[in-house]
Design a protein around this motif. Structure first.
Motif, mmCIF file in Angstrom:
data_model
loop_
_atom_site.group_PDB
_atom_site.id
_atom_site.type_symbol
_atom_site.label_atom_id
_atom_site.label_comp_id
_atom_site.label_asym_id
_atom_site.label_seq_id
_atom_site.Cartn_x
_atom_site.Cartn_y
_atom_site.Cartn_z
ATOM 1 N N ALA A 118 0.821 -1.218 0.130
ATOM 2 C CA ALA A 118 0.055 0.014 -0.169
ATOM 3 C C ALA A 118 0.880 1.149 -0.152
ATOM 4 O O ALA A 118 0.420 2.395 -0.605
ATOM 5 C CB ALA A 118 -1.003 0.028 1.174
ATOM 6 N N VAL A 119 1.963 0.843 0.538
ATOM 7 C CA VAL A 119 3.065 2.173 0.539
ATOM 8 C C VAL A 119 4.646 1.833 0.041
ATOM 9 O O VAL A 119 5.017 0.623 0.293
ATOM 10 C CB VAL A 119 3.285 2.671 1.981
ATOM 11 C CG1 VAL A 119 4.340 3.851 2.097
ATOM 12 C CG2 VAL A 119 2.042 3.148 2.567
ATOM 13 N N VAL A 120 4.962 2.491 -1.116
ATOM 14 C CA VAL A 120 6.244 2.293 -1.876
ATOM 15 C C VAL A 120 6.984 3.606 -1.684
ATOM 16 O O VAL A 120 6.504 4.645 -2.125
ATOM 17 C CB VAL A 120 5.843 1.811 -3.202
ATOM 18 C CG1 VAL A 120 7.185 1.377 -3.982
ATOM 19 C CG2 VAL A 120 4.921 0.369 -3.355
ATOM 20 N N ILE A 121 8.066 3.427 -1.336
ATOM 21 C CA ILE A 121 9.023 4.417 -1.445
ATOM 22 C C ILE A 121 10.049 4.179 -2.376
ATOM 23 O O ILE A 121 10.909 3.136 -2.137
ATOM 24 C CB ILE A 121 9.612 4.772 0.017
ATOM 25 C CG1 ILE A 121 8.643 5.089 1.077
ATOM 26 C CG2 ILE A 121 10.508 6.106 0.050
ATOM 27 C CD1 ILE A 121 8.837 5.449 2.507
ATOM 28 N N TRP B 163 13.951 5.827 6.564
ATOM 29 C CA TRP B 163 12.833 5.430 5.178
ATOM 30 C C TRP B 163 12.243 4.256 5.795
ATOM 31 O O TRP B 163 10.715 4.269 5.276
ATOM 32 C CB TRP B 163 13.713 5.266 3.871
ATOM 33 C CG TRP B 163 14.479 6.631 3.634
ATOM 34 C CD1 TRP B 163 15.591 6.868 3.678
ATOM 35 C CD2 TRP B 163 13.800 7.685 2.994
ATOM 36 N NE1 TRP B 163 15.946 8.255 3.238
ATOM 37 C CE2 TRP B 163 14.756 8.757 2.869
ATOM 38 C CE3 TRP B 163 12.561 8.094 2.638
ATOM 39 C CZ2 TRP B 163 14.270 10.074 2.197
ATOM 40 C CZ3 TRP B 163 12.199 9.325 2.150
ATOM 41 C CH2 TRP B 163 12.979 10.223 1.902
ATOM 42 N N ALA B 164 12.512 3.197 6.258
ATOM 43 C CA ALA B 164 11.978 2.039 6.625
ATOM 44 C C ALA B 164 10.582 2.412 7.704
ATOM 45 O O ALA B 164 9.688 1.910 7.646
ATOM 46 C CB ALA B 164 12.701 1.083 6.929
ATOM 47 N N ASN B 165 11.391 3.213 8.536
ATOM 48 C CA ASN B 165 10.139 3.680 9.680
ATOM 49 C C ASN B 165 9.156 4.663 9.171
ATOM 50 O O ASN B 165 8.022 4.643 9.585
ATOM 51 C CB ASN B 165 10.792 4.224 10.922
ATOM 52 C CG ASN B 165 11.918 3.441 11.709
ATOM 53 O OD1 ASN B 165 12.081 2.214 11.296
ATOM 54 N ND2 ASN B 165 12.328 3.933 12.587
ATOM 55 N N LEU B 166 9.522 5.350 8.184
ATOM 56 C CA LEU B 166 8.626 6.173 7.468
ATOM 57 C C LEU B 166 7.414 5.525 6.582
ATOM 58 O O LEU B 166 6.221 5.626 6.863
ATOM 59 C CB LEU B 166 9.240 6.974 6.332
ATOM 60 C CG LEU B 166 8.314 7.903 5.460
ATOM 61 C CD1 LEU B 166 7.544 8.744 6.312
ATOM 62 C CD2 LEU B 166 9.077 8.782 4.552
ATOM 63 N N ARG C 1 5.225 4.147 9.407
ATOM 64 C CA ARG C 1 4.237 5.256 9.940
ATOM 65 C C ARG C 1 2.943 5.555 8.773
ATOM 66 O O ARG C 1 1.908 5.757 9.301
ATOM 67 C CB ARG C 1 5.016 6.407 10.121
ATOM 68 C CG ARG C 1 5.944 6.250 11.540
ATOM 69 C CD ARG C 1 5.066 6.820 12.827
ATOM 70 N NE ARG C 1 4.402 7.903 12.613
ATOM 71 C CZ ARG C 1 5.198 9.109 12.867
ATOM 72 N NH1 ARG C 1 6.324 9.030 13.170
ATOM 73 N NH2 ARG C 1 4.635 10.322 12.796
ATOM 74 N N LEU C 2 3.651 5.617 7.369
ATOM 75 C CA LEU C 2 2.346 5.744 6.507
ATOM 76 C C LEU C 2 1.544 4.665 6.320
ATOM 77 O O LEU C 2 0.225 4.941 6.136
ATOM 78 C CB LEU C 2 3.250 5.878 5.063
ATOM 79 C CG LEU C 2 3.929 7.392 4.989
ATOM 80 C CD1 LEU C 2 4.753 7.263 3.798
ATOM 81 C CD2 LEU C 2 2.993 8.344 4.986
ATOM 82 N N LEU C 3 2.093 3.352 6.634
ATOM 83 C CA LEU C 3 0.932 2.204 6.505
ATOM 84 C C LEU C 3 0.089 2.273 7.646
ATOM 85 O O LEU C 3 -1.097 1.913 7.363
ATOM 86 C CB LEU C 3 2.008 0.815 6.637
ATOM 87 C CG LEU C 3 2.426 0.238 5.268
ATOM 88 C CD1 LEU C 3 3.457 -0.628 5.453
ATOM 89 C CD2 LEU C 3 1.562 -0.037 4.386
#
Length: 419
Positions: free
Chosen positions: A8-11, A77-80, A83-85
């Motif tokens: 659902a979230v891709v960075i 970035w992994a924690n971001l 958090r977004l999830l």
């Protein structure tokens, strides 16, 4: 209900050094989702270059191009992503049956008691460690003793929800020691009634409250505070509403000076007004200006055709563009006091990183903070988060003259605005 799927979230990292990261969110929609995403990105010290959002009312797709802000610590970035999830609605079948989500449990508040010899920049150094650890400062009480020691009370919550574990607490102690050395002591425990006692800010005089929470920048304020050209340009921002461009949605067009957290300020206002976004485009900055086009609707899905509702929405948005953060110098008895205020979301969340930015500005200017506190103040229509800083009188700025006060206010405001 189920949890959002991992994709659902891709960075995605930029292909070349210096290129922006691309954050894609693809999940069920909810009113205020854009605000929650922008809040999280701002909380991680990231600056949104441009973005697009679209939704059919059930599912939404958001893509944002972001870069770390110059004043930000290292981005995890992994924690971001985690958090977004956490702000994405569930992807389970029950979502489509419009069953309400269970209320989110509030995070426990911990008290970090910190004692050390005072020095310039100490408060910001502690704040930076807490930000890097993703520990959110809810309230703070900072006091300097006559013998040059500081006693700081930080009331914090853990975005990772792990502060009850010994490993997480040991990590916090270790990071503080790594930055500050061994000449301090600290203790971490669950907060009790002390936190409740700090919910309200010390009483503001009527004249100070009037100046701090004023809706518009007056001509007198331009003369007395010698605001920078960037601040003066804020008065030339525009908000327009057009119902002729779409048969189903109202077009909202915003054009104003760019600043850090611009998209969050707009999204927060729309969330608090129960406005839903069907499609939006956040253009790249052009000569210091930002343009935002949003096709919006009311909570019932209908266009905003009532002139009174249009005026109320435009007025709220113009106020946010003009005054996203309030910064003034005043006096508490013989002491010089810096006041910073920002409106609180209806959900109860205050703007992230305000304390970080103000203490950074103070450290850069070489100004010691004698005491500090964070609290809430209610006006007729809003709840405000108010930051109060008593400043050391032995700083290199002459606070008795207008020039010294202007320099301090301008530096703090520019740091907060990312200018």
């Amino acid at each position: 209900m189920g949890l959002p799927t991992d994709d659902a979230v891709v960075i995605q990292k930029g292909k070349k050094a210096g290129e922006p990261y691309v954050i894609t969110v693809n999940c069920p929609d909810k009113t205020g989702l854009g605000c929650d995403i922008c809040y999280t990105i701002l909380d991680f010290g990231l600056y949104i270059i441009k973005g697009d959002v679209s939704t059919d009312g059930i599912w939404c797709y958001v893509i944002l191009w972001v870069v770390p802000h110059a004043s930000s610590p290292m981005v995890r970035w992994a924690n971001l992503k985690e958090r977004l999830l956490s702000v994405c609605p569930s992807c389970s079948v029950s979502f489509y049956l419009t069953q309400p989500s269970p209320p989110a449990a509030s995070s426990p508040v911990y008290l970090l008691t910190f004692c050390s010899h005072d020095r310039r920049g100490l408060l910001h150094d502690v704040t930076q460690v807490l930000c890097e650890l993703e520990l959110t400062i809810q309230r703070v009480k900072v006091t300097t003793t006559p013998d040059g020691r500081v006693l700081d009370l930080f009331f914090i919550t853990d975005n990772l929800e792990l502060l009850h574990t010994k490993e997480r607490q040991d990590e916090t102690y270790k990071q503080l020691h790594a930055v500050l050395g061994q000449s301090f002591s600290c203790e971490l425990q669950l907060a009790g009634s002390q936190f409740d006692n700090l919910q309200c800010v010390s009483s503001l005089s009527p004249s100070v409250a009037e100046e701090l929470f004023r809706c518009e920048l007056s001509d007198n304020e331009f003369r007395t505070q010698a605001l920078s050209p960037d601040m003066m340009n804020l008065k030339r921002g525009s908000v327009t509403i057009d119902n002729s461009m779409s048969p189903a949605h109202t077009l909202l067009q915003i054009d104003c000076v760019d600043h850090k957290g611009f998209l969050y300020d707009i999204m927060r206002t729309l969330k608090d007004c129960n406005i839903q976004i069907a499609y939006g485009r956040f253009s790249a900055v052009n000569k210091g200006q930002r343009e935002l086009d949003l096709f919006i609707g009311q909570k019932d899905g209908k266009k905003i055709v009532d002139p009174d509702k249009q005026d109320v929405l435009c007025s709220r948005l113009k106020a946010e563009m003009l005054h996203p953060l309030r910064v003034i110098i005043t006096y508490r008895g013989p002491d010089t006091e810096l006041l910073v205020a920002n409106p609180v979301e209806l959900s109860g969340k205050g703007r992230p990183r305000v304390f970080y930015d103000v203490t950074l500005a103070m450290k850069t200017l070489g100004i010691c903070i004698f005491s500090a506190e964070i609290g809430r103040h209610c006006t007729s229509d809003l709840v405000w988060e108010v930051y109060r800083f008593l400043l050391d009188e032995n700083c290199r700025f002459d606070m008795s003259c207008m020039v010294g006060r202007n320099q301090l206010v301008d530096k703090v405001r520019r740091t907060l605005m990312g200018w």
